[in-house]
Structure formats: C-alpha cells, structure tokens
Design a protein around this motif. Structure first.
Motif, PDB file in Angstrom:
ATOM      1  N   CYS A   1       4.004   1.818  -1.051  1.00  0.00           N
ATOM      2  CA  CYS A   1       4.622   2.054  -2.363  1.00  0.00           C
ATOM      3  C   CYS A   1       3.578   2.541  -3.353  1.00  0.00           C
ATOM      4  N   ARG A   2       2.412   1.954  -3.301  1.00  0.00           N
ATOM      5  CA  ARG A   2       1.365   2.308  -4.264  1.00  0.00           C
ATOM      6  C   ARG A   2       0.768   3.686  -3.974  1.00  0.00           C
ATOM      7  N   ALA A   3       1.023   4.219  -2.786  1.00  0.00           N
ATOM      8  CA  ALA A   3       0.545   5.566  -2.462  1.00  0.00           C
ATOM      9  C   ALA A   3       1.676   6.593  -2.582  1.00  0.00           C
TER      10      ALA A   3
ATOM     11  N   ARG B   1       0.823  -1.219   0.000  1.00  0.00           N
ATOM     12  CA  ARG B   1       0.000   0.000   0.000  1.00  0.00           C
ATOM     13  C   ARG B   1       0.859   1.272   0.000  1.00  0.00           C
TER      14      ARG B   1
END
Lengths: 354, 354, 354, 354
Positions: free
Chosen positions: B108-110, B106
């Motif tokens: 990294c994806r944010a 999460r």
C-alpha cells in the motif's frame, strides 16, 4: 597459425572431435575489423553442444561452415586494426564481447547489443578464438587495464556476462529487505552471486544439490544456503514467510527447476530465466492472480561487459579456472564432457604465459 | 434494503441463482468505513464463475459465506462515513476501487494496492454492490466530478481498471514506431484499445474473431484489424516485418490465444497476460534466445483508477452498457450467461435514474 | 510527564531556551493515533533554528504554538494505540517517520510520503519527542526488530533518512565504473556514504575540510578523500579525467559549496541538493549545453526508512552518538550550538537505560 | 558546388555576412562517410549567433575555421557512401542527426548520442548544409519514407529534435490528470506542444506574450492558453489549485522566464530547461523543501529523431516554414535577424523543387 577446429558434428563428442591444426591467419578486410592475439579462450558447455550438432540448425543451417574454429569467450591483445578503428590500438589488452554488432540499427543505438539486426557471432557462426588469432570488430572489443590477464578473465566474456546482465536488470527490484534466490551455483550462478552482492543489499539465498557448490557459494557472498533435496521449495518458502522471493534467478532452466523457481517467486515478483532446456508451464490464472513475471535474459550488452570488468579489476568478481594449452583443446573438451573439469576451462595458445 | 444474493453454488447457473430480497442495511463499524448508495453496479463474467462455484475454494474456502451479495464494480454517492474518514463527504459521487486496502503495509505504501497484505474484496469475499447500499472504506473511494453518472462508469471499477493498468504499465515500451497487438476486443479489450490510444503513439493492431468487434475496435482507435481466422499469427508477423510486436496484450488467455500471443511477440518484447484460463507453455530456450518477457497484470491501483476517471471525464474512454433494474439481477445474469447481453450489464437500484 | 519545551524564539539561543518541565500526557483522540514511549530522541541543527525563530514564519505563522515540545527524530516503544490501528501493538519497538501522513492523497498512495497533502510534523508543527511520550499516528511508525535500541537509532528517523533517500534515488545512475562525490562528511554525509556503499558499486569520493571527518569517512567506506582546501574542485576533476562525477551529493548547500558541486558534476550528470542555505546560480546555457540536472531531496519515504532499518539491523549503517538525559536538554542544545557535541546528540528520558 | 559561407564574425550581422559562392565538393575520406545532396536546410537563430561570433570561443577557439559553410538542420538524399556504410544506399531520402557520433564510446553505446566523446557537428564545427552537398557519417543519417520531402522536415533535425527530446523525457511524469506548462510557443515550443499531445494525456497549458502564437498553439493541441502579461505566474497557479504544474518546459530560458517557470513548478515537479540565455537563481532551501528538480536538455538522440519522423509521417507533428533559394541565404539571414521571417526558414539548393 594454430587453431582448434570442428570437422564434423557427432552426438557422442568422441576424442578427436576438435582438431588442432595449422590454418591461415585472419586478415583485416573491413575498415572496422580488429584482430586479437588470444591470451585465453574460455571453454563452454555450448562448445560441446556445437560438436554434438545441437546448434547446427541455427548456426549452420545450410551445412557449409565446417571445418571452423570454435571458442566464443575470448580475451587477449590487439594485434592489428582496420583503417576506421579509433577505440583501440595495437598492444591494448582487450576482452571480446561475443557479438560483432553494427552500431547502426535501433537496438545498437539503444545500447541493446544482443538484439543487433546485423550481428555476427565468432566461435558460433564464424571462426572463433581457439586459435592464436581472432578476427572481430571495433564495437566488440573492451579495452582493459593492462594489469588484467586475459587467461584470468576470458570466461567472463560470455558466461560471466550473462550472469551479470541478469543481476544488473534485477537491481531496481532488490532494495534492502528483499530476497533473491539463485537456483544453481555453477559456472554462471557463481558470477551471479558475486554480481548481486556487488550491486545490491538484498539477501541472497542459494539453492544447489551440491554441498561443495553451496560451501563455495557462501564464500562468494550467499547469505543463506538451501540444499536442493526435494524439499527446497518449502525451505525457501519458510525463509520468506511463506511468500517467496521478490526475484528468483534460474541458472538451470530444465528438469523441473523452472517449476520450482516459479513456485519460489513472490506475488508481484519476477522469475528470471537464464538456464534453459525445459519448458515453462504455468496456468495464466496464476500469472494474473499474483501478477508475477517471467523475464528472459540473453547474454549482455557491451556496457554490461565493461561494468563487469570494473568489478573484476576491483576484485569483487573472480573466476575459478583450469588452464590447458591450446594444443590440448580436445582433451579439455573431453574433460568438460566427462565432468572432470574443475572451474572454468581456459585454452592458452603457445607462447602465452599460463 | 434490497440486495441480490447468491444462495448456493451451482455449475449450471440456473434461473433463480441470484435472489433479490430484503436484507439489513450495512452499518459503519470501523472509523474508516464508508457506506455508498449504489448508482450502478457492473455485472461481470466473474459473477457467473462465483455462482458456478469456481471461486469457492478461494473466496469461501470454509463454505460459510452464503448467502451473500455479489457485485464488485460499484459506483454511487457517499451515504455515510466513519469518524476517521477525511477524503470524502456525504453526497460525493464516487467510484469504488474493488479492493479495501489497509494503507499500512509495504505494498500500500508503494502504491501497489492490489498486493495489500490485508485487503478485503466486496462482492467477492464479503457483501458487494448488487444492493441499495455498499460498505467499503475510505481508501477505496475515488471522488468524482459530479457530472459523471455512476451507471455510465461503474464497470470501469474492475474490468476497465484491469485494461487500463496493463496499458499504463506498457507505456515505456510503446514509443512512436512500435506496435501493440490487442488480442480480444471484448469487454476489457475495448477499454485497453482506448487507453493505449490515449496514453501512447504506438500503432494498435486488434485481433478478434468477430467482424462486429473489429468494426467497433476501429471506432475506438485501432490502427489495423486482423480477423482471428487461424492465419492471424502470420498476418500479424507480416504486418511487423516478420518480427512481431513490441507488446502483445492477451485479453483472452486461453484456448490457444496464449500461444498465438507469444508467437506474435517480438524479440526483446513483452507478452502481457490479462485474460486467463489456459496454460503458458514455452521452452525456456525460446525465452532466453529472444529475451522475451511474460508479464502478469492484476486489476489496477487506486491511482490507476483515478487516472482512468480523468480520461473518462475527458471523453477519451467510453463504455457501451445495457442497464437492468436491480430487481432484474437474475435476468441479467441469465442474459450474460446466454450471450444475450450487449455491452456491459449494469444493475440500477430502484429510485436511481436509469 | 516531563518534556523539553521552547517558550520563546530568540536568535541568540541562550541557556534556558529549552525548559524541561511537567506537562500533561498526550491522549489518543483519533482512531489512528499511536502514543510512543520515547527511548531516544535525536537533537538536530533544525532544533537550534527553531529556537532562533528561523522556522517561525513557516511552522508557527500565527505565533500560537509556544510553548511546545520539540524533537523530530524519535524512537521508542508503543504505549497505546487508537481503535483503528492494526500495524503495531503495545510494546512494539518502533522508529517514527517524521511526518504523520494521511494515506489517502495521491502522494501517499504513490509511496511519496513527504508530499502528503495533509501531513503533520511532530516536533516542528506540533508537540514532538523531547518528552516521556509522543503522539503520532499508525502510518508513521515503523516496527523494528526488538534487538534494536531506540537510543542507538533515533537520529536515523530524520537525518539518516534524508541521506538514505538521496542515495537511494541515485542508485540507477551509479553503476560500476561511475563515481559519486559526497560533499560534506558530517551528520548526514556519513550516513550517505554508508548508504551508497551498501546500495551501489560506485567509487565514493568524499570532500570535507576536516581531516578528522575524512579519516572517519574512510572507515565508513569512502574510496577517495579530498581535503576541501580551495583546490578541491580541481582535485576532483583530476580524479575524474577532467569530466566530473556522474552524481555529486551536496550535504552542505551553502557558502559556495553549491557552486563547487555543480562544477564537479559530469555532463549528463546530476547534482543532488540536500544541504541548504545558499543559492544555486547557474547559467541556463551551462545546463542545456551539458544536460546536467539539479535534483531536490526532501527527507524520505516511510519505505525508505524501513529499508534503512534493514541496513542498520545488518550493521551496514551505524551512527556515532552522544547521549544526554532528557533533563539536560538545554545543556545538549548549548553544546550543539557551541560545537561541543561529538556525533549526534540523543536525549533519553528518565528510566530508560542510557 | 554552391555553398553559403561565413567569412567573418561580426556582431551586427550586416548584409553580406553570409556569402553564396562556388566551393569544392566534399569527398568520401572515411569508410563511414556519407555525402547527402541537400533537399532543404533549416535556418536557425544559432546561425545568427555564429555570425555574431558568440560561438567562436567554443566552436572555433583557435580562429582557423573561416570561411566555412553553416547549416545544421539538414535533409536530402544520399549521394555517395563510404566503403563501410551499410544502413543507407545512394538515393535514399534521409534527415541528418546534427551530431556525427563515433558509436564506440559509452554514451553512444547507451543510446545517449549527444554525449558522444568524439562527435563532430556539421554546420557548427565543420562545413554544414547551406550547400548543394553535405558530408556527414553513417551513424547520423535517418532513412525516411520517400514520401517525406526534405524541405518540409529539415528543421526537425535540430529545433524539432530538441523539443521532442524534452517532451519524451517527461513522459513518465505526465500521466492523466497532470499538467504540463509550455513557456514559449515559438519555433521549438510548437513542436513541443505537438509532441506532448502525441505522447501523453496531460493537459497542456501554453504561456506566450503573442496572441497570434497562442491562437496557433490552440491549433497544435494546447488545452489552456495564458497570455504572458506579468500576471501569468498567478494565472497558472490558479489553474493548478495554487500548486503549479508537474512539468514546466522552458523554451525561453532568459529574461526572467526561468524564474517564472520555477515558480509555476509543483512540489515534487520538474522544471525543464531548453531555452537559454539567463541564469537560474534558486535558494537551495526552496529546492529541498519542495523536492523540485531542474532538468537539462540537449538536442536529442538519433532514436528520438527516428521517432519524431514517425510522428511526422503520421501527420501528428507539422512545421510551418518559409522557403528561400540557397542563393538568397543572406537575405534569409537578414529576415530572421529583423523579425521578418514567418515560421521556420528553409534554404533550398537550385534544382530542388521548392
């Protein structure tokens, strides 16, 4: 009119510390003044602290204020307005934002009421609402749906507003899948829980030492209950995969709660300070190595209060109260001081339906 | 290849604590691996702390890492890439984000790289860049304009990134008319000053005990200089109408600086923690009665680093450096430890133009 | 394996426009590839548009794609993974984000998946999920609670995600006391209503021409229902004191809905475009004199999808579906094309429990 | 006192359309009234539009306003204050926010002045500043450093504020590495360029048909200049890797500029509307497939104006002006109407140093 006044500061809060007596009615002096006929005034632990003299260095530094009327959680009906008041009319039901703000400084103009450079605080730094009438100003009165009863909502003016403000600030952090710990399910905490429930889809974990408070928290919308029993930090960590919660709201702020709260806060998360009394004591390396924040929260804005009133009118936020006639102000103070008061105490002037 | 390795933890950081020796070259193992030919590697106080053993409980808890190559501020040219690497090619000039992130969690994806759940830290928890070659991964390499020289910018990879990240986070608070205090104008602080200057129109007040550092701060863009002489908190308060600054950035974080910084922070303002070592010790009543925040800051994101490289290419951020050949790694460590190193130390492998 | 493929583009969408046939199984080629055994694949109006050839200029400009497998709303179980995949294992229940993203460009690194510079779109620009197996990549699979059934949630992968994304973006605008109009209570709109209900305390006003859709909207959480009968703009204005709503979400986007939506948007408010087909045609003086915004919305991010799955697992968002065996793909297409399909159509491969 | 009044609406703006004559002085009536002795009043194209009658349906719907004093960009010194005014004193140098706001509605309380529910607009809907004296209110006056000269800054009150407001709103989108296109380098655009330069590190690309305006744009801080020659959209796309700019500010808003601006806006980017006159005409599929936004901008807030005054006092924003005595108001109008006015026209009452 009748009013309950403090005549001396006394650490012991003895019977008679607040005297109900006949005083002169307030009068419109400034064009923006508003006089409110009180329908209900909330009793707050801060009132105890005032009588004890804890606030004297701040609110009455030169010791010239006594005797004065306390009461800073006020609701009622508009009785009279100054010549420049345009937002309310005589007869309107209103709740009073605790601070009389100027509307002219940068903070007021940015919607940041509590940081007004020229604010005055009825019930703290000048006469308040334990009385038949209260003088405040146009910027402090929120007009309400007339179906709302002042006695039912008065305590939202300060305690409720404080809890709502903190919850509202945390909304961007509390997306689905996140968790919010509420430390302390008392007078403020239970409004916090209801506000979080109304504003977010986060899981709410409530920590409190009282089984009764936890059971009530469940009714208000808590998803998980944790008994504050010495092992509660570990319990919360277990519920959060060892990481802690994205937001932890501390409604206690003393006696070690502030340390527990920090230890329950996830890396990249935020510790919201609402309750007070203790000291935060955190190594700076812990702050930077986890990028956690400590967030201050001070009462709330006028717009926050207006929003809270919407939730209240919709039945999404409710208060548990015990009413007293204004004449029994001193008894109510004693009950609060002695732990005998259930829910939030509300003083009601003579002639107002209880 | 040649590499500078730590062989033992020793509090005294004696000469010989880092040994330059011949070691095996790293090899591509994972499809996302990238091997970088080092053009310059920054020397950081953290390297001293590693040798002293301060980090051992964190980065080498089971004591199996030694001997290993340190160096976590790396820049150079791509030497070899794994089969799944698509963002860089052999020969590209790159700077290395300090953390090898997974791109799948999460965080990294944010865009929140430093909170990657699966990150590895070359030079801290595995072999780093005091060597001819470094192994990192595709997500950690920022492709640069080939006119940038690795030796000139390597130290921006960690120290510079940390300062930029804090400045970048503060941008929304620093509109025209606000003030930002920078406590400490050293290695990180001077990048902070330049970053604030590039990103905001706020007045920058720099506090430092060194006249030389203050003079340099002026060149980097400081608007006001305050000698850290015991009266500096009062001086800053006087400069800010008694209120303090909207943002105070603490690049020191110890020896009382953290207390001074809090006392220079305006109500509704924020105290940014960047340096570390001490403890923050604030009564919760001060936090709530002024609604101030304490904000953690941990290195920076990949996108932060890419942005900092833009400012660097435009000449808006520059570094003061002293270069050493890689063979002199131990001498450089001793110079840093003994306060003889001017600017940021950069190690340069043999064959790379100094 | 079996798969439903398009063999030609034909405006009329005749029977036989999708052929279920035996094709080669996909194979792991890239280290980040993931092969998913399909448990359910949603049928979408876009699939009709593909068969009609509307998308050919975009997704198949050089006309080399046919025959290929459509289906871009996919859920199932991991069947096989490439050597660099670390976030899922064989057997995991997953839903597939519609875009295979690179994880390396600025957009991916900022959590802005749909703007990936290197994305591929299974079911649109390459083989999709109307098949026994689908090839996607590690960054596109969201691991689910195994109690979730792929056939129940597949359609959330694209239609649901699009609605959730728009609702999520609007959260900061939708504080208590505000109103959000949802124009169109169909496949996307009904997820929008449920998402708004879960994420905000705003009043939700639903506008639709169908009494049946309005009745369902009430069940999903709508506060007010407005029949789209030609007078609906006035009706909404009356409900909002003549001012319009702070946010208006247009799930239609054509046939004049886009004009109605603009006219229902309050000064300082935002018109969210989600449906499409028409043209927005607004005088610039209206935009500036009221400071209204028109906001684009494109599917959603991976983190959005993960959040939506949380709401789904909690029962806060549910889908109304009709299932078909994969063998009946063409029949399902015809039913959708002829308005005979109730709820969202889901194709289920042989051997998967319907 | 002397004042320049409009006596009739006439499309041709003939000589004599504005008459300088003797009128009664304004008087304090409301406790929050403030009377300002005008030091300079900006002449704006809107004044031409008022004389032409374009605004009559909006600002004078029942045709009862004539004759009245125009002039909505006002600066001067406080002459007299009402009994409730606390933020300025007689003699203070001030600039006037164009809207007299109430300070009591939700918008005022959220710092969103232009959306005040009870605002009045001197120079548009009531007597303005082409006069010796102007009546406004306490919430509209920004106290200035007395070194600022009203005649030098008056035009920032509306034109400058509008440009600053748009630039300020775009700050979060304009991190290092992004590009901002400014379409139109005229009266507003040149303040926009200087504001963007002061507030961000983005590259500024200016598009204008005039070589002279482009040369000036360079001096104000433009990084790239593009001649508006029919090929300018392609030129901007080439400068931005074919993608367009993250933010495009349209200071024209008519004659096709609004289409060009949309076509220069990057996917996920925003098109800011500031100029007006034309229609935006965009297929909804283009909005959603690229997730672009169209953002309205209406003048600016009081706090925006205060911030702009900080930049002005620091020399970061300057205006090019031509002064006229108030007596020559009609001549100034004719010059503006005939394209003979260089820079911004400023009217100066008799007795004020030009």
């Amino acid at each position: 009119m009748k009013a309950a006044r403090v005549h001396k500061y006394d650490e012991s809060v003895p019977a008679g510390s607040v005297v109900v007596e006949e005083v002169a009615e307030p009068r419109i002096e400034d064009p923006l003044d508003v006089i409110v006929k009180i329908g209900g005034a909330g009793l707050c632990r801060t009132d105890i602290h005032i009588v004890e003299g804890q606030w004297q260095p701040i609110q009455d530094a030169d010791n010239t204020l006594l005797p004065y009327i306390i009461g800073h959680e006020n609701s009622g009906w508009v009785e009279e307005v100054g010549s420049a008041v345009t937002n309310v009319e005589v007869g309107d039901t209103v709740i009073c934002h605790p601070l009389m703000t100027c509307g002219l400084c940068r903070a007021c103009r940015a919607g940041n009421d509590m940081h007004c450079e020229n604010g005055a605080f009825p019930g703290i730094s000048q006469d308040g609402g334990f009385a038949d009438l209260l003088k405040t100003n146009a910027r402090a009165v929120v007009k309400l749906d007339p179906i709302l009863q002042p006695k039912d909502i008065a305590a939202l003016a300060d305690a409720g507003l404080t809890a709502y403000h903190a919850a509202r600030k945390a909304v961007p952090l509390l997306y689905p899948g996140t968790k919010c710990v509420v430390m302390g399910a008392g007078g403020l905490g239970h409004i916090g829980i209801q506000s979080l429930k109304a504003l977010t889809a986060a899981k709410i974990i409530v920590v409190d030492p009282s089984d009764k408070a936890l059971a009530l928290a469940k009714d208000w919308g808590a998803d998980e209950l944790v008994k504050n029993d010495g092992n509660h930090v570990n319990t919360v960590l277990e519920m959060t995969n060892g990481a802690g919660a994205e937001v932890v709201m501390d409604f206690v702020g003393e006696k070690g709660a502030q340390d527990d709260v920090w230890n329950m806060t996830k890396p990249d998360g935020s510790h919201y300070v609402i309750g007070y009394g203790g000291k935060t004591n955190v190594p700076t390396i812990d702050i930077i190595s986890t990028e956690r924040n400590i967030i201050g929260n001070l009462v709330g804005t006028y717009n926050d209060l207006a929003e809270l009133m919407v939730l209240t009118a919709e039945g999404k936020v409710t208060l548990h109260t015990s009413t007293y006639p204004l004449d029994a102000a001193d008894e109510a103070m004693q009950d609060l001081n002695n732990g005998k008061l259930q829910g939030r105490g509300i003083l009601i002037p003579e002639g107002v339906a209880a």
